[in-house]
Design a protein around this motif. Structure first.
Motif, mmCIF file in Angstrom:
data_model
loop_
_atom_site.group_PDB
_atom_site.id
_atom_site.type_symbol
_atom_site.label_atom_id
_atom_site.label_comp_id
_atom_site.label_asym_id
_atom_site.label_seq_id
_atom_site.Cartn_x
_atom_site.Cartn_y
_atom_site.Cartn_z
ATOM 1 N N ARG A 74 0.845 -1.193 0.000
ATOM 2 C CA ARG A 74 0.000 0.000 0.000
ATOM 3 C C ARG A 74 0.881 1.245 0.000
ATOM 4 N NH1 ARG A 74 -2.741 -3.880 -0.723
ATOM 5 N NH2 ARG A 74 -4.628 -4.541 0.390
ATOM 6 N N LYS A 75 0.232 2.405 -0.063
ATOM 7 C CA LYS A 75 0.931 3.681 0.063
ATOM 8 C C LYS A 75 0.127 4.611 0.958
ATOM 9 C CE LYS A 75 3.323 3.719 -4.437
ATOM 10 N NZ LYS A 75 4.708 3.784 -3.930
ATOM 11 N N ASP B 157 -4.833 2.331 3.586
ATOM 12 C CA ASP B 157 -5.649 1.316 2.917
ATOM 13 C C ASP B 157 -7.115 1.452 3.312
ATOM 14 O OD1 ASP B 157 -6.670 -0.865 1.608
ATOM 15 O OD2 ASP B 157 -5.736 -2.367 2.890
#
Length: 209
Positions: free
Chosen positions: A133-134, A158
């Protein structure tokens, strides 16, 4: 005749030998004989009270031992939490979350930048989702309209799941609503070290989920 607190105190302590008696005794530095005593019970009960484990009656059951075992695994990680290489080292700066050991750290390549630190992730039914994720949104004092609580130092990565601080024990079961809970000091450090667009990698499986 004066009434003492001893009978009530004794009544609140479960003197039954639990399935994880020996392991709990060893963890607490008690004589390891595998038989519950009043002193064993009080020591176990104090541990349970400190970390919000219920029922807080001093019984050496699965939740108490699972919590202690997680602590042992966290201690064993030392300063090489990514020794097994499960968190990517080719992303530059990245926040790693190991659900199995309930640990998180920040690394830059293979260089450890912060941690590892204990975290409190999602409980059964609201697990913290795994994968790459980021960070996409940051709010230093986010208000959760779902849980109606403040979430200081929130960094979302997320679909509503975020790093943020809480004041309860990191080992308080059963877990969060999906977020990665941290102590205020650790959440603040993450806030200062990370930014929007930075990578997050979550892997493993939380014990009990």
């Amino acid at each position: 005749m004066a009434v003492t607190a001893a009978p009530a105190q004794a009544a609140s302590c479960n003197l039954t030998t639990g399935p994880y008696q020996r392991q709990v005794e060893k963890f607490l530095g008690r004589p390891v004989d595998g038989v519950q005593s009043a002193a064993d019970c009080q020591a176990t009960k104090a541990f349970q009270a400190k970390h919000g484990i219920t029922p807080t009656v001093g019984y050496a059951g699965i939740v108490t031992w699972r919590t202690m075992n997680t602590m042992l695994e966290q201690k064993a990680a030392g300063k090489t939490p990514n020794k097994a290489g499960k968190c990517p080292v080719n992303k530059g700066r990245i926040a790693c979350v190991d659900l199995t050991r309930q640990l998180s750290w920040i690394q830059d390549g293979a260089t450890l930048k912060y941690g590892p630190v204990p975290v409190r992730t999602g409980k059964d039914g609201t697990e913290t989702r795994t994968g790459a994720r980021k960070i996409y949104h940051r709010n230093i004092n986010h208000w959760s309209s779902i849980y109606r609580v403040w979430m200081p130092y929130s960094q979302f990565f997320d679909g509503g799941q975020a790093f943020h601080s809480v004041t309860k024990s990191m080992w308080n079961p059963p877990g969060s609503g999906g977020c990665v809970n941290m102590t205020p000091a650790d959440a603040k450090a993450y806030w200062n070290l990370l930014k929007n667009g930075d990578d997050v990698f979550v892997y493993g499986r939380k014990p009990g989920t």
